[in-house]
Design an enzyme around this catalytic site. Structure first.
Site, PDB file in Angstrom:
ATOM      1  N   TYR A   1       0.857  -1.067  -0.122  1.00  0.00           N
ATOM      2  CA  TYR A   1       0.108   0.040  -0.033  1.00  0.00           C
ATOM      3  C   TYR A   1       0.804   1.170  -0.006  1.00  0.00           C
ATOM      4  CZ  TYR A   1      -3.742   3.203   1.363  1.00  0.00           C
ATOM      5  OH  TYR A   1      -4.746   4.416   1.537  1.00  0.00           O
TER       6      TYR A   1
HETATM    7  N1  LIG Z   1      -9.972   5.546   4.907  1.00  0.00           N
HETATM    8  C1  LIG Z   1      -8.766   5.829   5.201  1.00  0.00           C
HETATM    9  O1  LIG Z   1      -8.478   5.981   6.388  1.00  0.00           O
HETATM   10  C2  LIG Z   1      -7.916   6.196   4.237  1.00  0.00           C
HETATM   11  C3  LIG Z   1      -6.645   6.965   4.332  1.00  0.00           C
HETATM   12  C4  LIG Z   1      -5.632   7.354   3.405  1.00  0.00           C
HETATM   13  C5  LIG Z   1      -6.197   7.362   2.175  1.00  0.00           C
HETATM   14  N2  LIG Z   1      -7.304   6.610   1.986  1.00  0.00           N
HETATM   15  C6  LIG Z   1      -7.542   6.808   0.430  1.00  0.00           C
HETATM   16  O2  LIG Z   1      -8.994   7.000   0.162  1.00  0.00           O
HETATM   17  C7  LIG Z   1      -9.405   6.484  -1.006  1.00  0.00           C
HETATM   18  C8  LIG Z   1     -10.914   5.935  -0.932  1.00  0.00           C
HETATM   19  O3  LIG Z   1     -10.960   4.693   0.003  1.00  0.00           O
HETATM   20  P1  LIG Z   1     -11.948   4.512   1.014  1.00  0.00           P
HETATM   21  O4  LIG Z   1     -10.844   4.814   2.442  1.00  0.00           O
HETATM   22  O5  LIG Z   1     -12.928   5.519   1.073  1.00  0.00           O
HETATM   23  O6  LIG Z   1     -12.376   3.089   0.885  1.00  0.00           O
HETATM   24  P2  LIG Z   1     -13.653   2.348   0.545  1.00  0.00           P
HETATM   25  O7  LIG Z   1     -14.647   2.748   1.396  1.00  0.00           O
HETATM   26  O8  LIG Z   1     -12.958   0.942   0.339  1.00  0.00           O
HETATM   27  O9  LIG Z   1     -13.579   3.089  -1.159  1.00  0.00           O
HETATM   28  C9  LIG Z   1     -12.836   2.507  -2.052  1.00  0.00           C
HETATM   29  C10 LIG Z   1     -13.586   2.995  -3.130  1.00  0.00           C
HETATM   30  O10 LIG Z   1     -12.754   2.722  -4.552  1.00  0.00           O
HETATM   31  C11 LIG Z   1     -13.427   1.859  -5.428  1.00  0.00           C
HETATM   32  N3  LIG Z   1     -12.723   1.159  -6.004  1.00  0.00           N
HETATM   33  C12 LIG Z   1     -11.833  -0.146  -5.729  1.00  0.00           C
HETATM   34  N4  LIG Z   1     -11.145  -0.698  -6.888  1.00  0.00           N
HETATM   35  C13 LIG Z   1     -11.919   0.005  -7.660  1.00  0.00           C
HETATM   36  C14 LIG Z   1     -11.223  -0.093  -9.168  1.00  0.00           C
HETATM   37  N5  LIG Z   1     -10.751  -1.326  -9.791  1.00  0.00           N
HETATM   38  N6  LIG Z   1     -12.204   0.757 -10.130  1.00  0.00           N
HETATM   39  C15 LIG Z   1     -12.917   1.826  -9.362  1.00  0.00           C
HETATM   40  N7  LIG Z   1     -13.214   2.124  -8.335  1.00  0.00           N
HETATM   41  C16 LIG Z   1     -12.537   0.939  -7.426  1.00  0.00           C
HETATM   42  C17 LIG Z   1     -14.440   0.879  -4.476  1.00  0.00           C
HETATM   43  O11 LIG Z   1     -15.291   0.597  -5.069  1.00  0.00           O
HETATM   44  P3  LIG Z   1     -16.210  -0.949  -4.868  1.00  0.00           P
HETATM   45  O12 LIG Z   1     -17.284  -0.467  -3.754  1.00  0.00           O
HETATM   46  O13 LIG Z   1     -17.015  -1.190  -5.992  1.00  0.00           O
HETATM   47  O14 LIG Z   1     -15.279  -1.822  -4.478  1.00  0.00           O
HETATM   48  C18 LIG Z   1     -14.927   2.206  -3.392  1.00  0.00           C
HETATM   49  O15 LIG Z   1     -15.790   2.967  -4.263  1.00  0.00           O
HETATM   50  C19 LIG Z   1      -8.446   5.327  -1.394  1.00  0.00           C
HETATM   51  O16 LIG Z   1      -7.680   5.865  -2.480  1.00  0.00           O
HETATM   52  C20 LIG Z   1      -7.647   4.870  -0.118  1.00  0.00           C
HETATM   53  O17 LIG Z   1      -6.305   4.596  -0.486  1.00  0.00           O
HETATM   54  C21 LIG Z   1      -8.181   6.172   2.744  1.00  0.00           C
END
Ligand SMILES: NC(=O)c1ccc[n+]([C@@H]2O[C@H](COP(=O)([O-])OP(=O)(O)OC[C@H]3O[C@@H](n4cnc5c(N)ncnc54)[C@H](OP(=O)(O)O)[C@@H]3O)[C@@H](O)[C@H]2O)c1
Length: 321
Positions: free
Chosen positions: A176
């Site tokens: 990651y």
């Molecule tokens: N949560 C945290 O604490 C945190 C911290 C730092 C950074 N981030 C970043 O924030 C971003 C969003 O993540 P999140 O935390 O909100 O997690 P999340 O709730 O799991 O959301 C991830 C999103 O990405 C989509 N996705 C996954 N694979 C994909 C693909 N191949 N093509 C298109 N969409 C895809 C998922 O769609 P599906 O529902 O269809 O799987 C979902 O809509 C990510 O880049 C993550 O690395 C999160």
């Protein structure tokens, strides 16, 4: 050889600050609301960004992969769901066609879709590492490239969701962190390259927020039959507990506010550090200072503490301008 490499790096850095003004004509596509595409809008940060932008008058193309998620997104005012898996070129092409045909142009792109893969580096299958980089690194690259003409025409904005893991790395988080470190390089280069087109580039650097990312990570590990036994057991269990804990963290409202700022401020920041507490900000800064110390201490070329402080003061002054 080492000197030539150093000259190349310095030349690239000088170029960052010396890009000529715009050469591509701006195209005001229509007088309606500005259109923004958000990838990974089905849950978590992407869903929150979609809601906030739509409520504040943007027209949001919300990228999702599942029919039920698209239906839910379509129920939000000012939102049009768009089928978009960022690893599938034909879906990206179709999304470009949909946006072009709608005639609103595209003012903003939020590269948000992402996944987390947690495994020891000498044990992870190459396919799993490819999966991690395909979504988090090649995804933003592909989508940005595909929509670049529309974004240049509108002198628009590109926002990518990075992470504190773009600066910090450690045991089990290698895959990651590799992907999010790459996002930092992607954004720096993209910002330098897009400035000539008057397209502004930003990256959101969230700390830990309540989303589905931990649940998805654990589900993939379970589906692959990963067990925790062996020399990494303690670290893997710690990470698994952390992934479960994400569901107890704060809602990502502040991340959505940062995305809104990156799209709407006349002078957006390049980096938005968005963390739920001081500890996560301190952790990131300490890591960066640690890297400075490692690069400076006992090296052939290094500078005094006073020079380091002067460099920091200069960076603070320049960033604040
Ligand atoms: N949560 C945290 O604490 C945190 C911290 C730092 C950074 N981030 C970043 O924030 C971003 C969003 O993540 P999140 O935390 O909100 O997690 P999340 O709730 O799991 O959301 C991830 C999103 O990405 C989509 N996705 C996954 N694979 C994909 C693909 N191949 N093509 C298109 N969409 C895809 C998922 O769609 P599906 O529902 O269809 O799987 C979902 O809509 C990510 O880049 C993550 O690395 C999160």
């Amino acid at each position: 050889m080492r000197n030539r490499a150093a000259v190349w790096v310095v030349a690239a850095m000088v170029a960052v600050g010396s890009i000529p003004g715009g050469t591509v004509a701006s195209a005001q596509v229509n007088d309606g609301p500005r259109a923004v595409l958000v990838t990974g809008a089905s849950s978590g940060i992407g869903r929150k960004i979609t809601e906030v932008l739509a409520a504040r008058g943007y027209f949001v193309y919300a990228g999702a992969r599942k029919a039920q998620d698209m239906e839910a997104l379509n129920r939000i005012k000012n939102v049009q769901a768009i089928r978009l898996d960022v690893t599938v070129p034909s879906e990206i092409e179709a999304a470009v066609t949909t946006v072009e045909k709608a005639g609103r142009g595209l003012y903003g792109l939020v590269n948000n879709a992402g996944v987390a893969v947690i495994m020891p580096l000498i044990e992870i299958d190459e396919d799993d590492l490819k999966f991690q980089l395909d979504v988090n690194v090649f995804g933003p690259y592909r989508v940005t490239k595909a929509f670049s003409k529309l974004l240049i025409a509108s002198k628009g904005r590109i926002v990518t969701t990075g992470s504190l893991s773009g600066f910090v790395s450690g045991s089990m988080s290698g895959p990651y962190s590799m992907s999010k470190h790459a996002v930092e390089a992607f954004v720096d280069a993209l910002a330098a390259e897009m400035a000539r087109f008057d397209v502004k580039v930003s990256v959101l650097e969230p700390g830990n927020y309540q989303t589905e990312i931990g649940k998805s990570l654990l589900a993939r590990m379970e589906a692959k039959g990963r067990t925790f036994e062996g020399p990494y057991e303690q670290d893997m269990r710690r990470i698994a507990d952390f992934a479960k804990g994400i569901s107890r963290d704060a809602e990502p409202d502040d991340v959505a506010e940062a995305a809104f700022a990156a799209l709407s401020d006349p002078h957006p920041k390049l980096r938005y550090l968005v963390v739920p507490n001081q500890g996560q900000a301190d952790l990131t800064l300490r890591k960066l200072f640690q890297t400075v110390a490692e690069l400076n201490l006992g090296q052939k070329y290094s500078v005094s503490r006073d020079s380091l402080v002067a460099m920091l003061d200069k960076a603070l002054a320049e960033t604040g301008r």
